[in-house]
Design a protein around this motif. Structure first.
Motif, PDB file in Angstrom:
ATOM      1  N   PHE A 149       0.526  -1.064   0.391  1.00  0.00           N
ATOM      2  CA  PHE A 149      -0.202   0.074   0.245  1.00  0.00           C
ATOM      3  C   PHE A 149       0.604   1.143  -0.145  1.00  0.00           C
ATOM      4  O   PHE A 149       0.609   2.230  -0.523  1.00  0.00           O
ATOM      5  CB  PHE A 149      -1.057   0.132   1.684  1.00  0.00           C
ATOM      6  N   VAL A 150       1.938   1.700   0.119  1.00  0.00           N
ATOM      7  CA  VAL A 150       2.868   2.147   0.337  1.00  0.00           C
ATOM      8  C   VAL A 150       3.091   2.772  -1.065  1.00  0.00           C
ATOM      9  O   VAL A 150       3.345   4.047  -1.555  1.00  0.00           O
ATOM     10  CB  VAL A 150       3.859   2.084   1.341  1.00  0.00           C
TER      11      VAL A 150
ATOM     12  N   ASP B  66       0.455   5.487  -7.664  1.00  0.00           N
ATOM     13  CA  ASP B  66      -0.499   5.157  -8.522  1.00  0.00           C
ATOM     14  C   ASP B  66      -1.393   5.926  -8.197  1.00  0.00           C
ATOM     15  O   ASP B  66      -2.055   7.294  -9.602  1.00  0.00           O
ATOM     16  CB  ASP B  66      -1.044   3.876  -8.534  1.00  0.00           C
ATOM     17  N   VAL B  67      -2.040   6.724  -7.353  1.00  0.00           N
ATOM     18  CA  VAL B  67      -2.753   7.244  -6.950  1.00  0.00           C
ATOM     19  C   VAL B  67      -2.070   9.088  -7.486  1.00  0.00           C
ATOM     20  O   VAL B  67      -2.966   9.494  -8.469  1.00  0.00           O
ATOM     21  CB  VAL B  67      -2.994   8.160  -5.899  1.00  0.00           C
TER      22      VAL B  67
ATOM     23  N   LEU C 161      -5.935   2.725   3.567  1.00  0.00           N
ATOM     24  CA  LEU C 161      -3.594   2.456   3.873  1.00  0.00           C
ATOM     25  C   LEU C 161      -3.135   2.887   2.937  1.00  0.00           C
ATOM     26  O   LEU C 161      -2.669   4.001   2.962  1.00  0.00           O
ATOM     27  CB  LEU C 161      -3.522   1.239   4.266  1.00  0.00           C
ATOM     28  N   THR C 162      -3.458   2.893   1.530  1.00  0.00           N
ATOM     29  CA  THR C 162      -3.416   3.768   0.632  1.00  0.00           C
ATOM     30  C   THR C 162      -3.617   4.676   1.298  1.00  0.00           C
ATOM     31  O   THR C 162      -2.646   6.035   0.318  1.00  0.00           O
ATOM     32  CB  THR C 162      -3.521   3.210  -0.354  1.00  0.00           C
ATOM     33  N   ALA C 163      -4.270   5.622   0.869  1.00  0.00           N
ATOM     34  CA  ALA C 163      -4.908   6.736   0.569  1.00  0.00           C
ATOM     35  C   ALA C 163      -4.514   7.516   1.467  1.00  0.00           C
ATOM     36  O   ALA C 163      -3.705   8.914   1.514  1.00  0.00           O
ATOM     37  CB  ALA C 163      -6.660   6.886   0.990  1.00  0.00           C
ATOM     38  N   GLN C 164      -3.805   7.136   3.129  1.00  0.00           N
ATOM     39  CA  GLN C 164      -3.857   7.904   3.961  1.00  0.00           C
ATOM     40  C   GLN C 164      -2.364   8.017   3.351  1.00  0.00           C
ATOM     41  O   GLN C 164      -1.704   9.354   3.785  1.00  0.00           O
ATOM     42  CB  GLN C 164      -3.115   7.287   4.787  1.00  0.00           C
ATOM     43  N   GLU C 165      -1.516   7.240   2.734  1.00  0.00           N
ATOM     44  CA  GLU C 165       0.068   7.374   2.200  1.00  0.00           C
ATOM     45  C   GLU C 165      -0.136   8.230   1.936  1.00  0.00           C
ATOM     46  O   GLU C 165       0.977   9.250   1.308  1.00  0.00           O
ATOM     47  CB  GLU C 165       0.657   6.080   1.949  1.00  0.00           C
ATOM     48  N   TYR C 166      -0.959   8.580   0.461  1.00  0.00           N
ATOM     49  CA  TYR C 166      -0.676   9.473  -0.545  1.00  0.00           C
ATOM     50  C   TYR C 166      -1.227  10.941   0.279  1.00  0.00           C
ATOM     51  O   TYR C 166      -0.066  11.958  -0.080  1.00  0.00           O
ATOM     52  CB  TYR C 166      -1.952   9.069  -1.655  1.00  0.00           C
TER      53      TYR C 166
ATOM     54  N   ALA D 263       2.149  -8.980   0.264  1.00  0.00           N
ATOM     55  CA  ALA D 263       2.906  -7.996  -0.388  1.00  0.00           C
ATOM     56  C   ALA D 263       1.765  -6.897   0.443  1.00  0.00           C
ATOM     57  O   ALA D 263       2.486  -5.823   0.605  1.00  0.00           O
ATOM     58  CB  ALA D 263       2.583  -8.427  -1.724  1.00  0.00           C
ATOM     59  N   PHE D 264       0.717  -6.384  -0.186  1.00  0.00           N
ATOM     60  CA  PHE D 264      -0.093  -5.113   0.338  1.00  0.00           C
ATOM     61  C   PHE D 264       0.071  -4.765   1.892  1.00  0.00           C
ATOM     62  O   PHE D 264       0.549  -3.474   1.893  1.00  0.00           O
ATOM     63  CB  PHE D 264      -1.385  -5.649   0.298  1.00  0.00           C
TER      64      PHE D 264
END
Length: 280
Positions: free
Chosen positions: A71-72, A77-78, A100-105, A195-196
């Protein structure tokens, strides 16, 4: 079908549903086809939902390097999607693991996120369910006919996770399974889940990761389902406590998918928030 090319040449799929101001939508799973979100309970009536299939999921390509599915890494990608769309800033809605992806972005690109909506998020820098809360929520369902099979399911196996599905709902029926769980929408890649979550913080790195996330200054709406026997409400509460400009909504008659169980309230809360409503 629309695709965009990410930083490593991988082609990622997205589609657009509805009309109005754009809202980028990231699915959960991890690895679930974004179409399970449908129109988010009618949210597309006033928003253009830009629904993104994550790498190695849905209609997007599978990368040669599994490490890029973390997710990091997917936060990159975002940003590539934002550039592809030609947008200066994004409103972002993410469900479950996608949060998790959204918060990292938002942490990496703080000036690119206008408002952030996290729907039944799994945690801040990894999975953060409270085992005692989840156990209590599940035990409260002991009188339902499906309980014995679900209660004994192995959460680490695909079959076990399928048997746990009823715990995700405030009200569960066989008809709901047929309506909501489309064959082929869940990943079949055995390595994807690990992996995620490989990007999850460790005990040593957690303080630093949380510090980066807490520095995010965009308004954040956090939504939880009071009956969510999959992850409970603790992850959402921890996220709400972390972000200085955040609002927590707990849906009394919803589980992990409040846009299905309480669509009218779901839409109203999000429209108010995205329209500039306060977070208090």
């Amino acid at each position: 079908m629309p695709f965009f090319t990410s930083y490593d040449g991988l082609r990622l799929h997205y589609d657009q549903v509805g009309d109005g101001p754009p809202l980028v939508v990231l699915p959960g799973g991890p690895g679930t086809d974004v179409r399970y979100l449908r129109d988010l309970g009618g949210l597309s009536a006033g928003r253009r939902l830009i629904r993104v299939d994550a790498r190695a999921a849905g209609r997007s390509e599978v990368p040669a390097d599994p490490a890029t599915v973390s997710f990091v890494e997917q936060a990159r990608d975002v940003e590539e999607l934002r550039r592809h769309l030609g947008l200066e800033t994004l409103d972002v809605l993410a469900h479950s693991a996608g949060s998790l992806t959204a918060q990292e972005y938002a942490a990496v690109h703080p000036y690119r996120v206008r408002r952030l909506v996290l729907v039944t998020p799994v945690g801040r820098a990894g999975r953060e369910a409270d085992p005692a809360e989840v156990a209590a929520l599940r035990a409260a369902r002991r009188d339902e006919p499906w309980y014995p099979q679900a209660a004994g399911a192995d959460e680490q196996s695909p079959l076990g996770r399928a048997r746990l599905v009823p715990f995700s709902w405030h009200r569960w029926t066989p008809e709901r399974r047929r309506a909501e769980y489309v064959p082929g929408h869940a990943t079949t890649l055995p390595w994807l889940r690990a992996a995620f979550y490989a990007g999850s913080a460790t005990a040593e790195t957690l303080p630093g990761r949380l510090g980066r996330l807490a520095a995010v200054r965009c308004p954040v709406l956090v939504m939880a389902g009071a009956s969510d026997g999959l992850i409970g409400t603790m992850p959402a509460r921890l996220i709400h406590q972390m972000y200085p400009d955040s609002r927590l909504e707990v849906f009394a008659e919803s589980g992990h998918r409040p846009w299905v169980e309480q669509p009218e309230l779901f839409r109203a809360v999000i429209e108010d928030f995205l329209g500039g409503g306060g977070v208090a």
